[in-house]
Scaffold this active site. Structure first.
Site, PDB file in Angstrom:
ATOM      1  N   GLU A   1     -14.192-111.758 -91.360  1.00 54.34           N
ATOM      2  CA  GLU A   1     -13.016-112.754 -91.534  1.00 54.34           C
ATOM      3  C   GLU A   1     -11.914-111.928 -92.021  1.00 54.34           C
ATOM      4  O   GLU A   1     -12.085-111.198 -93.046  1.00 54.34           O
ATOM      5  CB  GLU A   1     -13.321-113.769 -92.201  1.00 54.34           C
TER       6      GLU A   1
ATOM      7  N   LYS B   1      -8.678-120.808 -86.978  1.00 57.80           N
ATOM      8  CA  LYS B   1      -9.495-121.619 -87.722  1.00 57.80           C
ATOM      9  C   LYS B   1      -9.535-122.996 -87.922  1.00 57.80           C
ATOM     10  O   LYS B   1      -8.128-123.735 -88.246  1.00 57.80           O
ATOM     11  CB  LYS B   1      -9.589-121.049 -89.070  1.00 57.80           C
TER      12      LYS B   1
ATOM     13  N   CYS C   1     -15.869-118.634 -90.620  1.00 53.52           N
ATOM     14  CA  CYS C   1     -16.478-118.822 -92.062  1.00 53.52           C
ATOM     15  C   CYS C   1     -16.458-120.438 -92.267  1.00 53.52           C
ATOM     16  O   CYS C   1     -17.551-120.884 -91.972  1.00 53.52           O
ATOM     17  CB  CYS C   1     -15.256-118.491 -92.905  1.00 53.52           C
TER      18      CYS C   1
END
Length: 264
Positions: free
Chosen positions: A43, A109, A143
Protein backbone atom coordinates in the site's frame (compact mmCIF):
# COMPACT_ATOMS: atom_id res chain seq x y z
CA UNK A 1 -7.51 -21.68 -17.70
CA UNK A 2 -3.86 -21.94 -16.76
CA UNK A 3 -1.70 -21.41 -13.69
CA UNK A 4 -0.66 -17.89 -12.67
CA UNK A 5 2.85 -16.83 -11.64
CA UNK A 6 2.93 -14.09 -9.01
CA UNK A 7 5.68 -12.19 -7.17
CA UNK A 8 5.17 -10.58 -3.75
CA UNK A 9 7.58 -7.81 -2.68
CA UNK A 10 7.84 -7.15 1.06
CA UNK A 11 10.11 -4.21 1.78
CA UNK A 12 10.85 -1.13 3.84
CA UNK A 13 9.62 2.14 2.35
CA UNK A 14 11.35 5.51 2.16
CA UNK A 15 9.08 7.89 4.04
CA UNK A 16 7.39 10.40 1.73
CA UNK A 17 10.19 10.07 -0.85
CA UNK A 18 8.73 9.10 -4.21
CA UNK A 19 12.00 9.07 -6.14
CA UNK A 20 13.78 6.88 -3.59
CA UNK A 21 10.94 4.37 -3.54
CA UNK A 22 10.68 4.17 -7.33
CA UNK A 23 14.43 3.62 -7.59
CA UNK A 24 14.25 0.94 -4.92
CA UNK A 25 11.37 -0.92 -6.57
CA UNK A 26 13.08 -0.60 -9.94
CA UNK A 27 16.09 -2.46 -8.53
CA UNK A 28 13.96 -5.09 -6.82
CA UNK A 29 11.93 -5.86 -9.93
CA UNK A 30 15.11 -6.00 -12.02
CA UNK A 31 16.50 -8.58 -9.56
CA UNK A 32 13.67 -11.06 -10.24
CA UNK A 33 15.36 -13.78 -12.27
CA UNK A 34 12.50 -16.20 -12.74
CA UNK A 35 9.55 -15.69 -15.01
CA UNK A 36 6.60 -13.95 -13.38
CA UNK A 37 3.33 -12.48 -14.60
CA UNK A 38 2.06 -10.32 -11.74
CA UNK A 39 4.18 -8.30 -9.28
CA UNK A 40 2.48 -6.95 -6.14
CA UNK A 41 3.80 -3.95 -4.16
CA UNK A 42 2.56 -2.70 -0.75
CA UNK A 43 0.00 0.00 0.00
CA UNK A 44 1.16 3.55 -0.82
CA UNK A 45 4.35 2.03 -2.20
CA UNK A 46 5.72 5.37 -3.41
CA UNK A 47 5.37 7.27 -0.11
CA UNK A 48 4.45 5.10 2.84
CA UNK A 49 1.09 5.48 4.59
CA UNK A 50 1.08 9.27 4.68
CA UNK A 51 -1.66 11.67 5.72
CA UNK A 52 -0.11 14.45 3.63
CA UNK A 53 -1.75 13.97 0.22
CA UNK A 54 -1.62 17.71 -0.48
CA UNK A 55 2.14 17.52 -1.01
CA UNK A 56 2.46 13.93 -2.27
CA UNK A 57 -0.51 13.22 -4.54
CA UNK A 58 -0.11 12.81 -8.27
CA UNK A 59 -2.58 12.47 -11.10
CA UNK A 60 -2.97 9.37 -13.24
CA UNK A 61 -0.31 10.70 -15.61
CA UNK A 62 2.11 11.39 -12.76
CA UNK A 63 5.61 10.13 -12.05
CA UNK A 64 4.82 6.90 -10.18
CA UNK A 65 2.02 5.85 -12.53
CA UNK A 66 4.27 6.51 -15.53
CA UNK A 67 6.98 4.42 -13.88
CA UNK A 68 4.50 1.57 -13.41
CA UNK A 69 3.53 1.70 -17.09
CA UNK A 70 7.14 1.79 -18.27
CA UNK A 71 8.24 -1.05 -15.99
CA UNK A 72 5.22 -3.22 -16.80
CA UNK A 73 5.91 -2.85 -20.52
CA UNK A 74 9.66 -3.42 -20.13
CA UNK A 75 9.21 -6.64 -18.13
CA UNK A 76 5.94 -7.74 -19.77
CA UNK A 77 4.26 -8.04 -16.38
CA UNK A 78 1.32 -6.62 -14.47
CA UNK A 79 2.33 -4.37 -11.56
CA UNK A 80 -0.16 -3.77 -8.74
CA UNK A 81 0.01 -1.54 -5.69
CA UNK A 82 -1.65 1.52 -4.19
CA UNK A 83 -0.53 5.14 -4.25
CA UNK A 84 -1.86 8.61 -3.55
CA UNK A 85 -3.89 9.99 -6.46
CA UNK A 86 -5.61 13.36 -6.89
CA UNK A 87 -8.67 13.52 -9.10
CA UNK A 88 -11.28 16.28 -9.43
CA UNK A 89 -10.06 17.95 -6.26
CA UNK A 90 -10.26 14.79 -4.14
CA UNK A 91 -7.47 12.53 -2.87
CA UNK A 92 -7.67 8.75 -3.11
CA UNK A 93 -5.71 5.79 -1.81
CA UNK A 94 -5.86 4.08 -5.19
CA UNK A 95 -4.90 0.55 -6.17
CA UNK A 96 -3.44 0.77 -9.68
CA UNK A 97 -3.40 -2.47 -11.69
CA UNK A 98 -0.99 -1.61 -14.49
CA UNK A 99 -0.89 -3.94 -17.50
CA UNK A 100 2.01 -4.28 -19.98
CA UNK A 101 -0.01 -2.48 -22.66
CA UNK A 102 -0.28 0.61 -20.46
CA UNK A 103 -3.96 0.12 -19.62
CA UNK A 104 -4.58 0.50 -15.89
CA UNK A 105 -7.46 -0.77 -13.81
CA UNK A 106 -8.12 1.24 -10.63
CA UNK A 107 -9.75 0.64 -7.27
CA UNK A 108 -10.18 3.37 -4.65
CA UNK A 109 -9.98 2.19 -1.05
CA UNK A 110 -13.50 1.79 0.29
CA UNK A 111 -12.79 1.60 4.02
CA UNK A 112 -10.59 4.43 5.24
CA UNK A 113 -8.69 3.92 8.50
CA UNK A 114 -10.29 6.58 10.70
CA UNK A 115 -8.05 5.69 13.66
CA UNK A 116 -5.15 7.24 11.71
CA UNK A 117 -7.26 10.04 10.23
CA UNK A 118 -7.40 8.58 6.72
CA UNK A 119 -11.07 9.52 6.44
CA UNK A 120 -10.17 13.19 6.97
CA UNK A 121 -7.67 13.26 4.09
CA UNK A 122 -8.96 10.77 1.51
CA UNK A 123 -12.26 10.21 -0.26
CA UNK A 124 -13.81 6.73 -0.17
CA UNK A 125 -14.27 4.53 -3.21
CA UNK A 126 -17.64 2.94 -3.89
CA UNK A 127 -16.93 0.34 -6.58
CA UNK A 128 -15.23 -3.04 -6.34
CA UNK A 129 -12.74 -3.97 -9.04
CA UNK A 130 -12.41 -7.55 -10.26
CA UNK A 131 -9.44 -7.73 -12.63
CA UNK A 132 -9.00 -10.52 -15.18
CA UNK A 133 -5.74 -12.30 -16.06
CA UNK A 134 -5.47 -15.55 -18.02
CA UNK A 135 -9.01 -16.49 -17.00
CA UNK A 136 -8.36 -15.69 -13.32
CA UNK A 137 -10.72 -13.20 -11.69
CA UNK A 138 -8.89 -11.10 -9.10
CA UNK A 139 -10.47 -8.97 -6.36
CA UNK A 140 -8.29 -5.99 -5.41
CA UNK A 141 -8.46 -4.53 -1.88
CA UNK A 142 -6.40 -2.25 0.33
CA UNK A 143 -5.34 -2.78 3.96
CA UNK A 144 -8.30 -1.84 6.24
CA UNK A 145 -10.75 -3.30 3.69
CA UNK A 146 -9.64 -6.69 5.01
CA UNK A 147 -11.67 -6.18 8.20
CA UNK A 148 -14.98 -5.92 6.30
CA UNK A 149 -15.89 -9.33 4.87
CA UNK A 150 -19.09 -8.28 3.09
CA UNK A 151 -17.09 -6.02 0.74
CA UNK A 152 -15.04 -9.05 -0.32
CA UNK A 153 -17.77 -11.69 -0.24
CA UNK A 154 -17.62 -14.10 -3.17
CA UNK A 155 -20.82 -15.19 -4.89
CA UNK A 156 -21.84 -17.51 -7.68
CA UNK A 157 -22.78 -15.50 -10.75
CA UNK A 158 -26.30 -16.33 -12.00
CA UNK A 159 -25.13 -15.55 -15.53
CA UNK A 160 -22.03 -17.77 -15.65
CA UNK A 161 -22.56 -20.17 -12.74
CA UNK A 162 -18.98 -19.41 -11.62
CA UNK A 163 -17.69 -17.57 -8.54
CA UNK A 164 -17.17 -13.83 -8.97
CA UNK A 165 -13.44 -14.16 -8.31
CA UNK A 166 -10.61 -16.65 -7.75
CA UNK A 167 -7.86 -14.63 -6.08
CA UNK A 168 -8.03 -11.92 -3.42
CA UNK A 169 -5.14 -9.43 -3.24
CA UNK A 170 -4.76 -7.03 -0.32
CA UNK A 171 -1.91 -4.50 -0.22
CA UNK A 172 -1.16 -2.95 3.15
CA UNK A 173 0.82 -0.88 5.62
CA UNK A 174 -0.46 -2.97 8.55
CA UNK A 175 1.44 -2.35 11.82
CA UNK A 176 3.04 -5.12 13.87
CA UNK A 177 0.96 -4.24 16.94
CA UNK A 178 -2.11 -5.63 15.12
CA UNK A 179 -0.37 -8.44 13.24
CA UNK A 180 -2.54 -11.16 14.80
CA UNK A 181 -5.59 -9.58 13.17
CA UNK A 182 -3.77 -9.26 9.82
CA UNK A 183 -2.73 -12.91 9.75
CA UNK A 184 -6.12 -14.17 10.93
CA UNK A 185 -8.19 -12.05 8.55
CA UNK A 186 -6.26 -12.89 5.39
CA UNK A 187 -6.66 -16.57 6.23
CA UNK A 188 -10.37 -16.16 6.96
CA UNK A 189 -10.99 -14.33 3.68
CA UNK A 190 -9.39 -17.22 1.75
CA UNK A 191 -11.48 -19.85 3.51
CA UNK A 192 -14.87 -18.13 3.43
CA UNK A 193 -14.55 -17.06 -0.21
CA UNK A 194 -12.87 -20.29 -1.40
CA UNK A 195 -10.06 -18.40 -3.13
CA UNK A 196 -6.33 -17.96 -2.99
CA UNK A 197 -5.59 -14.90 -0.83
CA UNK A 198 -2.47 -12.75 -1.01
CA UNK A 199 -1.61 -10.07 1.54
CA UNK A 200 1.44 -7.92 0.76
CA UNK A 201 2.60 -5.76 3.66
CA UNK A 202 5.61 -3.54 4.30
CA UNK A 203 8.29 -3.95 6.99
CA UNK A 204 10.20 -1.50 9.18
CA UNK A 205 9.37 1.81 10.85
CA UNK A 206 7.35 4.45 9.06
CA UNK A 207 7.78 8.20 9.46
CA UNK A 208 5.67 8.13 12.62
CA UNK A 209 7.87 5.51 14.27
CA UNK A 210 5.29 2.76 13.81
CA UNK A 211 6.87 -0.65 13.23
CA UNK A 212 5.59 -3.07 10.59
CA UNK A 213 6.47 -6.76 10.78
CA UNK A 214 5.29 -7.57 7.27
CA UNK A 215 3.82 -11.05 7.60
CA UNK A 216 3.19 -10.99 3.86
CA UNK A 217 1.17 -14.13 3.18
CA UNK A 218 -0.17 -16.47 0.53
CA UNK A 219 -3.10 -18.63 1.64
CA UNK A 220 -4.73 -21.41 -0.37
CA UNK A 221 -8.54 -21.88 -0.64
CA UNK A 222 -8.54 -24.33 2.29
CA UNK A 223 -6.77 -21.83 4.54
CA UNK A 224 -3.34 -23.46 4.36
CA UNK A 225 -0.42 -21.03 4.64
CA UNK A 226 1.70 -21.48 1.51
CA UNK A 227 4.01 -18.57 2.31
CA UNK A 228 4.52 -16.12 5.16
CA UNK A 229 7.48 -13.85 5.85
CA UNK A 230 7.93 -11.78 8.99
CA UNK A 231 10.24 -8.82 9.73
CA UNK A 232 12.64 -9.22 6.80
CA UNK A 233 12.54 -7.84 3.29
CA UNK A 234 11.80 -10.54 0.74
CA UNK A 235 10.88 -11.13 -2.90
CA UNK A 236 8.83 -14.29 -3.32
CA UNK A 237 7.70 -15.78 -6.62
CA UNK A 238 5.39 -18.76 -6.90
CA UNK A 239 2.77 -20.39 -9.10
CA UNK A 240 -0.92 -20.45 -8.23
CA UNK A 241 -2.37 -23.77 -9.39
CA UNK A 242 -5.66 -23.50 -11.22
CA UNK A 243 -6.46 -27.23 -11.00
CA UNK A 244 -6.06 -27.15 -7.21
CA UNK A 245 -8.60 -24.34 -6.93
CA UNK A 246 -11.04 -26.04 -9.28
CA UNK A 247 -10.78 -29.37 -7.46
CA UNK A 248 -11.42 -27.79 -4.06
CA UNK A 249 -14.50 -26.00 -5.38
CA UNK A 250 -15.76 -29.18 -7.04
CA UNK A 251 -15.25 -31.38 -3.97
CA UNK A 252 -16.56 -28.86 -1.42
CA UNK A 253 -19.03 -26.68 -3.34
CA UNK A 254 -20.24 -24.56 -0.42
CA UNK A 255 -20.35 -21.27 -2.34
CA UNK A 256 -23.54 -22.40 -4.04
CA UNK A 257 -25.23 -22.59 -0.61
CA UNK A 258 -24.25 -19.07 0.43
CA UNK A 259 -26.78 -16.35 1.17
CA UNK A 260 -27.54 -14.10 -1.78
CA UNK A 261 -27.13 -10.36 -1.40
CA UNK A 262 -26.32 -7.16 -3.30
CA UNK A 263 -23.82 -4.40 -2.56
CA UNK A 264 -25.06 -0.83 -2.96
Amino acid sequence: MSDLKVTLIQTKLHWEDIDANLNMFNEKINSINERTEVVILPEMFSTGFSMAPEKLAEKMDGKAVQWMAKKAAEKNIIIGGSLIIEEDGEYYNRFVWMQPNGVAGTYDKRHRFAYAGEDKHYAAGDTRLIASVKGWKICLTICYDLRFPVWQRNQISPETGAPAYDLLINVANWPERRSTAWKTLIQARAIENQVYAIGVNRVGDDGNGIYHSGDTSLIDPMGEILYRKSHDEDIFTTTLERTKLDEIRKNIPFLRDADKFQLF
